[in-house]
Design a protein around this motif. Structure first.
Motif, PDB file in Angstrom:
ATOM      1  N   VAL A   6       0.850  -1.195   0.000  1.00 56.03           N
ATOM      2  CA  VAL A   6       0.000   0.000   0.000  1.00 56.03           C
ATOM      3  C   VAL A   6       0.884   1.244   0.000  1.00 56.03           C
ATOM      4  N   THR A   7       0.337   2.307  -0.542  1.00 54.35           N
ATOM      5  CA  THR A   7       1.054   3.580  -0.532  1.00 54.35           C
ATOM      6  C   THR A   7       0.999   4.164   0.872  1.00 54.35           C
ATOM      7  N   PRO A   8       1.912   5.069   1.192  1.00 56.27           N
ATOM      8  CA  PRO A   8       1.842   5.717   2.501  1.00 56.27           C
ATOM      9  C   PRO A   8       0.504   6.437   2.729  1.00 56.27           C
ATOM     10  N   ALA A   9      -0.052   7.032   1.693  1.00 55.92           N
ATOM     11  CA  ALA A   9      -1.331   7.732   1.842  1.00 55.92           C
ATOM     12  C   ALA A   9      -2.455   6.753   2.170  1.00 55.92           C
ATOM     13  N   LEU A  10      -2.487   5.615   1.478  1.00 59.29           N
ATOM     14  CA  LEU A  10      -3.510   4.612   1.773  1.00 59.29           C
ATOM     15  C   LEU A  10      -3.279   4.009   3.155  1.00 59.29           C
ATOM     16  N   ALA A  11      -2.021   3.803   3.513  1.00 53.40           N
ATOM     17  CA  ALA A  11      -1.715   3.274   4.845  1.00 53.40           C
ATOM     18  C   ALA A  11      -2.292   4.178   5.932  1.00 53.40           C
ATOM     19  N   GLU A  12      -2.102   5.468   5.768  1.00 54.03           N
ATOM     20  CA  GLU A  12      -2.634   6.419   6.760  1.00 54.03           C
ATOM     21  C   GLU A  12      -4.161   6.387   6.776  1.00 54.03           C
ATOM     22  N   ALA A  13      -4.774   6.304   5.609  1.00 56.33           N
ATOM     23  CA  ALA A  13      -6.236   6.235   5.537  1.00 56.33           C
ATOM     24  C   ALA A  13      -6.755   4.964   6.221  1.00 56.33           C
ATOM     25  N   LEU A  14      -6.049   3.857   6.063  1.00 55.05           N
ATOM     26  CA  LEU A  14      -6.452   2.610   6.718  1.00 55.05           C
ATOM     27  C   LEU A  14      -6.304   2.713   8.233  1.00 55.05           C
ATOM     28  N   ARG A  15      -5.235   3.346   8.677  1.00 56.84           N
ATOM     29  CA  ARG A  15      -5.053   3.541  10.127  1.00 56.84           C
ATOM     30  C   ARG A  15      -6.205   4.370  10.696  1.00 56.84           C
ATOM     31  N   GLU A  16      -6.536   5.455   9.997  1.00 57.43           N
ATOM     32  CA  GLU A  16      -7.617   6.333  10.465  1.00 57.43           C
ATOM     33  C   GLU A  16      -8.964   5.623  10.438  1.00 57.43           C
ATOM     34  N   ALA A  17      -9.228   4.854   9.370  1.00 53.17           N
ATOM     35  CA  ALA A  17     -10.520   4.177   9.221  1.00 53.17           C
ATOM     36  C   ALA A  17     -10.739   3.117  10.297  1.00 53.17           C
ATOM     37  N   GLY A  37       9.703   2.464   0.735  1.00 60.21           N
ATOM     38  CA  GLY A  37       8.830   3.627   0.553  1.00 60.21           C
ATOM     39  C   GLY A  37       7.362   3.258   0.538  1.00 60.21           C
ATOM     40  N   LYS A  38       7.056   1.998   0.289  1.00 63.13           N
ATOM     41  CA  LYS A  38       5.680   1.508   0.373  1.00 63.13           C
ATOM     42  C   LYS A  38       5.469   0.980   1.790  1.00 63.13           C
ATOM     43  N   GLU A  39       4.248   0.545   2.056  1.00 65.50           N
ATOM     44  CA  GLU A  39       3.954  -0.051   3.354  1.00 65.50           C
ATOM     45  C   GLU A  39       3.324  -1.418   3.127  1.00 65.50           C
ATOM     46  N   ALA A  40       3.390  -2.271   4.141  1.00 65.08           N
ATOM     47  CA  ALA A  40       2.989  -3.671   3.989  1.00 65.08           C
ATOM     48  C   ALA A  40       1.931  -4.084   4.998  1.00 65.08           C
ATOM     49  N   LEU A  41       1.023  -4.906   4.509  1.00 66.48           N
ATOM     50  CA  LEU A  41       0.057  -5.605   5.353  1.00 66.48           C
ATOM     51  C   LEU A  41       0.148  -7.085   5.006  1.00 66.48           C
ATOM     52  N   PRO A  42      -0.071  -7.961   5.960  1.00 68.58           N
ATOM     53  CA  PRO A  42      -0.070  -9.387   5.625  1.00 68.58           C
ATOM     54  C   PRO A  42      -1.221  -9.705   4.665  1.00 68.58           C
TER      55      PRO A  42
END
Length: 76
Positions: A6-17, A37-42
């Motif tokens: 996921v992009t950093p922007a989507l990562a932040e949106a997922l954290r907030e959601a 520079g990207k972020e990871a989820l299992p």
């Protein structure tokens, strides 16, 4: 290890959601390697009913095979 990228922007949106919920999404920033520079989820998040509200958005993200030692060298 298979992950959802996921992009950093989507990562932040997922954290907030998912903030304040019993089950939170907290993507891990990738420090090194080709996905730095990207972020990871299992990948298993796509099957977890606790995150059903995020499944459609996450299904659009790429899945990658990564070496944890290469992605997070300071932690190995």
């Amino acid at each position: 290890m298979r992950i959802i990228l996921v992009t950093p922007a989507l990562a932040e949106a997922l954290r907030e959601a998912t903030a304040g919920q019993d089950h939170r999404l907290d993507p891990r920033p990738i420090a090194a390697g080709p996905h730095a520079g990207k972020e990871a989820l299992p990948e298993r998040v796509l099957e977890d009913p606790a995150f059903a509200g995020q499944h459609a958005e996450l299904a659009l993200c790429p899945i990658a095979e990564i070496d944890p030692d290469a992605a997070w060298p300071d932690e190995s």
